[in-house]
Design a protein around this motif. Sequence first.
Motif: not given
Lengths: 341, 447
Positions: B5-10, B155-158, B420-429, B431-437
């Motif tokens: 998949h595409e390069p992971r973004g933040t 607390r992860f989102p579903d 993109d499953p590797g896309h990341e949310y930033m929780l403070g500093s 990074p949390v990928p949409l799908a697990d590491f």
Amino acid sequence: MQQTEPTAARTPDAVKVVKTHGLPAIPFCIATAESPGVAFVGMSDFAVHRIDLGADKPEASPIGEARHGSYVTGIVRVGGTIVSGGYDGALIWWDAGTGSVVRRVEGAHAKWIRRLALSPDGTRVASVADDMRTRLWDVATGGCVADWGDNDVKTPHGYPSMLYAVAFSPDGRFLATGSKTGLVLVRDAASGSIAGRLETPVMYTWDPKARNHSIGGIRSLAFSSDATLLAVGGMGKVGNIDHLEGASRIELFEWGNQSRRAEIEDTKYKGLVEALRFGPGDGWLVAAGGDNGGFVSVYATSDGRLLAQEKVGNHIHDVALASDGASLVAVGHQQISTVTL
Amino acid sequence: MHADHEPRGTDTRPLDAATAPPITRPDAGISRRRLLSAVGAAAPLVADMSAIGMLRSPALAAELRKQERRVILLWLAGGASQFETWDPKPGVKTGGPFRAIPTDVPGIHISELLPGLATRMQHTAIIRSLNTKIADHGTAAELMECGRRNDPSVRFPDIGAIVARELGRLESTVPDYVSLYTSTEGRRKGTSGFLGARYSPMFLSESMTPPNILRLETITDVDHRDRAALRDALARRFTAESRSLAVDSHLSAYQRVQGMMASADLFDIGREPESVRARYGTTQFGEQCLIARRLVEAGVPFVKVARAWWDSHGQNFETHQELCADLDHCMSALLDDLRTRGLLEHTLVITLGEFGRTPGINASLGRDHFASAWSCSLSGAGVRGGVAYGKTDKEGHTVVEGEASAGDLFATILASLGIDPGHEYMLGSRPVPLADFGSEPITEVLA
């Protein structure tokens, strides 16, 4: 099974497990052989097995090469012939001695065959199935001689219903069937006309709120020798229908006048009553079944009073009661047990 | 599986103002949501945009495709048996009494309890190799809903909340995430986790119609609209002087409430022709599947319909005769309806529960909890139909080919939606990928 001296007035005061043997699959039905101590058992490996209970280490052996296409759930023996029925909807006639297939009726029913019953004169086999049909078969020719409906194919809640139980009266005049939703139909076995209609709604649990499906149904039927009493077995209302946690339940009817003589519920030994037999003289009734564990219980037919009971291995699916009422063979989950009464 | 998949973004977009931890402010280019807002506002001009070449932008084209995607999750609560559904094993000790039947895809057989779905296998990919390890209801449900085990500090989102965030539109007048769970056993509302309440589901448990969304009879429609106009005018004046995330959130909430009030009809299946209602049937699950179709047709990105309760510790085969009949009938009607309306290519239909059931058959003729080798299905959007991915051993005890984790399935679902499953949310500093590491989409089931 060993026969003891007939004593019509004898009433069991104890249930005792004499011996239990493991089986490689799940047995659902049993018929005794002509030879004492030998049984034929229909199992979950799609085969009919012969078991010599008198052997030091009884083993189940398929009686032939042929197999059903699914679990074998009904079996009767007529002389040297065995008739089996299964969830594949087929009936098979076997030579009990050689294990060869005499006749095979594919599509005897469109859905699972749940039980078979043999007429007392040995000329007819009755089958009940989840196509909600009751059929009579000529033992000699394999021909279907009667086909009766009258049971709803769906439950009141729109799901497939099931027709679990069937029994002839000892005089051969009547044939009773029992459904998932608790309907008992008693027919004139010759004409098929309905002679009695009984409702046992407690035996069907529909859970509309927590789990949104059902459990239960009538699993066993037995007539008294004079055909005036009809015992109906199943399970009482269930709270958590994930499990067989309802009280085991028997309703005893004087069916001719639509009168319920006794309602028996046992919360000590819970689950489905899978088999019912009247003892000689009709003074008592033996019930077997279970939840995960199995039980055998004996009740007085006068008032439903418990006379004796015992835990017997795993959940029991069927029994063969000796003609003298002194013992039975029970087939339970991967087990076969000899029990004295 | 491939990591192609595409390069992971933040993702530095703001999370919910009320509940989210501190975040980094946007600083990198145009955000997807701003882009979509712009596209949405200019919808009548799309043809012209195409003419001037804007749709030749791969990013924009992908966003537009993604924007059309919807999900209907058929949640088989309690844990359906893989033997009695997607991975039959007739004739072996563990196989149970049911036959396997051929499907309209040569070589793929499923349980005879699903005859309708067998004729629609061309639209469906089966995954037969889930090994998710956790076999208690609560923890397993959380795992399958979120694609990972919960972390005490987060607390992860579903999946519904993530899809709502990724595919929902700010200007939408319909809810982003609707969850129907009417039975009480195992009832779960769903969680938006750190995404905040904005992405929590509209949760319907007691009735199939959202409660309290109709205008009060004591207020006329004119009054109702006048009040809204006054509120908007005051809010605009306020925000002109003092803009803040909290005020924006407040305004957004009012707009969404107005939208939900306007969307009450979507839950009214009485508005469907009788012939359509008849196809879905009269069971509660059938009616809820029809509501789900109405919702996705109206633009709701994620709808969960829970069908409880498959926890067949006793009488497994009887239970599955009832529940599979319901699933087969209703899901077949749903797939047909979606296809007829041209929605199936945009809508992903998932069957999933918290786990499968044991190969061993217990003395109550039941099957118990089992998470080591079980199945799910994906149909429709982004899915390569007619595929049976993965393999279990002869008696169904273990996965022998194509083992997939909860995270892998989560990544697959996201990828099928163009996210993109590797896309990341930033929780403070953090990074949390949409799908697990470490999880990867199963590319073999993706179109």
